[in-house]
Motif scaffolding. Structure first.
Motif, PDB file in Angstrom:
ATOM      1  N   ARG B 548       0.836  -1.189   0.000  1.00  0.00           N
ATOM      2  CA  ARG B 548       0.000   0.000   0.000  1.00  0.00           C
ATOM      3  C   ARG B 548       0.872   1.240   0.000  1.00  0.00           C
ATOM      4  NH1 ARG B 548      -5.074   0.621   1.099  1.00  0.00           N
ATOM      5  NH2 ARG B 548      -4.642   2.484   2.310  1.00  0.00           N
ATOM      6  N   SER B 549       0.351   2.323  -0.560  1.00  0.00           N
ATOM      7  CA  SER B 549       1.163   3.536  -0.658  1.00  0.00           C
ATOM      8  C   SER B 549       1.301   4.206   0.701  1.00  0.00           C
ATOM      9  CB  SER B 549       0.541   4.504  -1.664  1.00  0.00           C
ATOM     10  OG  SER B 549      -0.795   4.755  -1.278  1.00  0.00           O
ATOM     11  N   THR B 550       0.255   4.143   1.555  1.00  0.00           N
ATOM     12  CA  THR B 550       0.360   4.695   2.899  1.00  0.00           C
ATOM     13  C   THR B 550       0.564   3.554   3.889  1.00  0.00           C
ATOM     14  OG1 THR B 550      -2.025   4.563   3.085  1.00  0.00           O
ATOM     15  CG2 THR B 550      -1.097   6.702   2.446  1.00  0.00           C
ATOM     16  N   TRP B 553      -4.270   2.116   7.126  1.00  0.00           N
ATOM     17  CA  TRP B 553      -5.381   1.644   6.303  1.00  0.00           C
ATOM     18  C   TRP B 553      -6.663   1.811   7.107  1.00  0.00           C
ATOM     19  CZ3 TRP B 553      -5.397  -3.840   3.587  1.00  0.00           C
ATOM     20  CH2 TRP B 553      -6.279  -3.786   2.484  1.00  0.00           C
ATOM     21  N   ASN B 559     -11.022  -0.816   0.428  1.00  0.00           N
ATOM     22  CA  ASN B 559      -9.788  -1.187  -0.278  1.00  0.00           C
ATOM     23  C   ASN B 559      -8.929  -0.057  -0.822  1.00  0.00           C
ATOM     24  OD1 ASN B 559     -10.186  -3.973   0.106  1.00  0.00           O
ATOM     25  ND2 ASN B 559     -11.796  -3.859  -1.457  1.00  0.00           N
TER      26      ASN B 559
END
Lengths: 116, 559, 193
Positions: B548-550, B553, B559
């Motif tokens: 994931r980019s960050t 979540w 999603n």
């Protein structure tokens, strides 16, 4: 507002009059039982019938027989705690003597009752 | 079912801040009342610690401490810190503020019962203060209120103070019963769509389990309090051994509640520490289910350890053996919980923000408190330690992390959400070290004093030659001076708090980049909380998920 | 519903049990431990002090039995009220609820007669620990009956207009619980001699 709610458990109603009649008969038995004068019978008619009556009220009037199980668990946990409380403090509050000790204060007052 | 708000919340100022049904406002009412009571309790400890270290001193801000005043101060310090500071702040304030926000709904299920709960609590505060002002002064029979001392005015010499104190405590119980049932029902029935049992943030679990423990344990004490009130007012003899009653009965009724109460106040700050530690180590909570089950086991065991408070009270020795064993067993799930927290920290990218410092301080200091409890839980060693300052030091090593440090964890972490502004980090860190170092310097001397045999509940140690030595007085003075220093450092917190309310940096919605639902709402959230009721897709601790980019979540992101 | 709009939270029902009913059960759970603490205390001291049987002989079994009958009957009425409410027949529910309140009133009058004769004979709260328990337990129970009657009057008032009919079941559950408490108080205080 009440229409938006899930009308939970639309169950058929039992014959409440019959249940009420049974409860009243049980009540009469529990009152008459002690008149016979046998202590064990008194205990059974008094407290045994109380338990039966309470269970009947809980099951039919409070609809626990068709209620979700979690309610039973809530009530049973609370009741269990009380039984635990009873039996754990009984050695202190009910009996005032042990193998190597006895409580003088209570022995004085209850000597005629406890020891004979 | 369509979940959108058509209602407008246009309320006058008085209605909005004094008689609001909004869970956040009620939380604030509890918070500020609790802080005020905490300061009252802190003032009391300052006065009687001065008397202990410098007997006969004219305490600045109070004057000469009489014996009756000393007893009343100690009693009410204990009662206030537990019933009127720890519980309202940790359970009621944070519970009210956090539960609806973190489970994604607009309010408690019964907003008006919630308001009633605060009003009864407020009444209990008034009755408590009234008990200081009546003829004879405030109750001085210790927060445990053992009869016959508490039951008979000719012993405690507070014919009005004692019953009023008891009524205040009973009202407080009623307030928390109402609030607790509201919390429990809200969590059970009002969770956001998609939020399953193991998606609930740990702090919510902890507050609700605490409410459950409170609800299940307080009943016998409410009955016992009615009996004690009758003993005080009407002259019944429920607790009078000479007339067929039993003073031990009160001790059992009290501690059947009193010990679970320790876990009632422990669990909420534990949950806050978990939220903070996962957020600032950017790691998933290690063993969510194990953690939760350990807490269940702790909660169950907390109901079968109470008589370790009564080892020297003359209970049946066979029962003392049993209770010593259960008491030692309860350290197993607590140790498990501490290990899970450490495992969460392991390998995380930890940032030492102020809330993180307080969370770590909480865990470390609480472990010291727990370990010293082992000596008191074993019935043999307890005979020596009972009613000494070792006990005082032990339970302050648990209660100060719980009530004081736990409160600061929550405030520093959720301040941006509560008031829409950030607190100052530098002042926060000064405050942290200014709290944690004097705290240890207060209570480590008390351990030693206890081991030297210094008894609690003594007004002036000059009357006891073997306790009247310069060495012991040095330790007492060290503890007292540290108390004053610790209290003085709290001004840093209040300065920071008040300044940040107006001058702090504006907080965005999610300043800590955390996952739970309260960070989805605006800061501060309006009445009704969310613009659109969130839905939940995953657990609360999905940090650093690969791909994931960050590194976080949020629970509500599909999603 | 005067000042407060009903929050969305109140309309959700994740467990499948309506929120008001769930809360009623939790209240009953907390009441079980309150009465439980009192009755456990009584039972232990009673079993220890066997001479309390002399005191217990003076309780009026027939009044107790009659009151048990009254409460059982009022429980029957309140369950009929619940049935009527489920059939959305507010007027019928209103009528049965008032029969129940009437039962509560009879119960309280008999209680007052019992208390009156006891006090007339010089038996008060402080005439010994048995009597302390007798008055405390029946008094606490009486407070619950009284509270139930008052709340029931409000519920009945709303039910007549067809509002908040789900509350009929909640107050009913509470009333049955008060009945169950009495079912145990009766043998504990009146029959065991």
């Amino acid at each position: 507002m009440s229409d938006s709610h899930p009308t939970s458990q639309a169950h058929p109603h039992p014959n409440y009059f019959k249940i009420w009649g049974t409860l009243v008969i049980l009540l009469i038995v529990s009152v008459l039982g002690p008149l016979i004068g046998i202590p064990l019978l008194t205990l059974m008619t008094a407290f045994g019938i109380a338990v039966v009556k309470a269970l009947m009220v809980a099951a039919y009037f409070m609809h626990l027989n068709v209620e979700k199980k979690i309610i039973w668990y809530i009530l049973l946990i609370c009741l269990t705690l009380m039984f635990l409380f009873f039996f754990v403090i009984a050695p202190d509050i009910m009996n005032h003597e042990g193998t190597n000790w006895h409580s003088i204060g209570s022995a004085v007052k209850n000597s005629d009752v406890v020891h004979h | 079912m369509s979940e959108s708000h058509s209602a407008h919340y246009n309320e006058g100022l008085i209605k909005k801040y004094l008689f609001s049904t909004d869970h956040k406002i009620i939380g604030m009412q509890y918070l500020f009342t609790g802080i005020f009571m905490g300061l009252t309790g802190a003032f009391m400890v300052y006065v009687f610690r001065m008397q202990l270290a410098f007997p006969g001193i004219h305490v600045p801000g109070f004057g000469l401490v009489s014996q009756a005043a000393y007893n009343a101060l100690v009693t009410n310090h204990g009662a206030i810190m537990i019933f009127w500071f720890a519980m309202p702040v940790l359970i009621a304030a944070f519970g009210n503020f956090l539960i609806p926000l973190m489970i994604g709904c607009d309010d408690m299920v019964f907003p008006r019962i919630n308001r009633l709960s605060y009003q009864i609590f407020f009444l209990s505060v008034i009755v408590l203060f009234a008990s200081f002002l009546v003829p004879g002064g405030g109750f001085g029979g210790a927060w445990t209120a053992y009869p016959p001392l508490s039951a008979k005015a000719e012993y405690n010499l507070t014919p009005m103070g004692a019953p009023l104190w008891l009524i205040a405590v009973a009202l407080e119980f009623v307030a928390f019963l109402l609030g607790g049932i509201n919390f429990i029902t809200t969590l059970m029935n009002a969770r956001a769509k998609g939020m399953k049992m193991y998606d609930v943030p740990m702090v919510i679990w902890m507050i609700v389990i605490a409410s459950l423990l409170f609800m299940a344990s307080v009943g016998p004490l409410i009955a016992g309090a009615i009996m004690l009130l009758f003993d005080q007012f009407i002259g019944t003899s429920f607790y009078d051994a000479a007339k067929g009653g039993d003073p031990m009965l009160w001790q059992h009724l009290f501690w059947f509640f009193g010990h679970p109460e320790v876990y009632v106040v422990l669990l909420p700050p534990l949950g806050m520490a978990v939220e903070v530690i996962t957020t600032f180590s950017r790691k998933k909570l290690f063993g969510y289910k194990t953690f939760l089950h350990s807490v269940y086991i702790t909660g169950i065991l907390s109901f079968v350890v109470w008589a370790h408070h009564q080892f020297v009270a003359g209970i049946d020795p066979r029962m003392a053996n049993l209770f010593a064993i259960t008491t030692l067993i309860i350290s197993v799930p607590i140790a498990e919980i501490c290990f899970l927290v450490m495992a969460t920290l392991y390998g995380g990218s930890i940032s030492f923000t102020t809330p993180m410092l307080f969370a770590l301080g909480f865990i470390i200091e609480f472990i010291i408190g727990g370990v010293t409890g082992i000596f008191l839980g074993a019935s043999g060693t307890d005979i020596f330690f009972h009613d000494t300052y070792f006990v005082v030091a032990h339970f302050h090593y648990t209660f100060v992390p719980i009530a004081v440090i736990g409160f600061f964890i929550g405030i520093y972490y959720w301040f941006p959400k509560m008031f829409g502004r950030m607190m100052d980090e530098r002042l926060g860190k000064i405050h942290f070290w200014g709290t944690i170092i004097p705290f240890n310097l207060i209570f480590i001397p008390l351990f030693f004093l206890g081991m030297y045999g210094e008894h609690r509940r003594i007004y002036n140690y000059q009357h006891f030659p073997e306790l009247n030595t310069p060495g012991l007085y040095f330790l007492r003075e060290l503890a007292t001076v540290s108390t004053v220093v610790m209290l003085a450092f709290q001004t840093v917190f209040f300065y920071n708090f008040v300044r940040s309310l107006w001058k702090g940096k504006k907080a965005e919605r999610n300043p800590w980049k955390a996952n739970t639902l309260e960070w989805v709402a605006p800061s501060p959230p309006p009445h009704g909380n969310f613009e659109k009721m969130p839905e939940v897709y995953r657990g609360p601790y999905e940090y650093g998920v690969p791909g994931r980019s960050t590194d976080f979540w949020p629970q509500n992101e599909p999603n | 519903m005067s000042s407060c709009t009903i929050p969305i939270a109140n309309t959700r029902s994740v467990t499948g049990i309506r929120t008001a009913k769930l809360a009623t059960w939790w209240i009953i759970g907390s009441e079980i431990v309150i009465f439980g603490g009192l009755l456990v205390s009584y039972l232990l001291l009673r079993l220890h002090n066997l001479d309390w049987a002399h005191d217990a002989a003076h309780t009026n079994t027939w009044a107790g039995a009659f009151n048990t009958f009254v409460l059982l009957t009022s429980s029957y009425f309140v369950v009929l009220a619940h049935q009527a409410a489920e059939e959305r027949n507010g007027a019928q529910a209103y009528r049965y609820l008032w029969y129940t309140i009437g039962g509560g009133l009879v119960f309280m009058l008999v209680k007052a007669y019992e208390y009156g004769t006891k006090i007339h004979h010089g038996i008060t709260l402080s005439s010994g620990v048995f009597w302390s328990f007798y008055y405390t337990a029946t008094g606490l129970h009486g407070c619950h009956v009284l509270a139930g009657m008052i709340i029931m009057a409000f519920v009945a008032h709303a039910a007549k207009k067809g509002e908040n009919l789900h509350r009929v079941e909640c107050i009913g559950i509470y009333w049955h619980f008060v009945d169950v408490v009495w079912i145990f108080l009766f043998p504990l205080l009146y029959i065991a001699k």
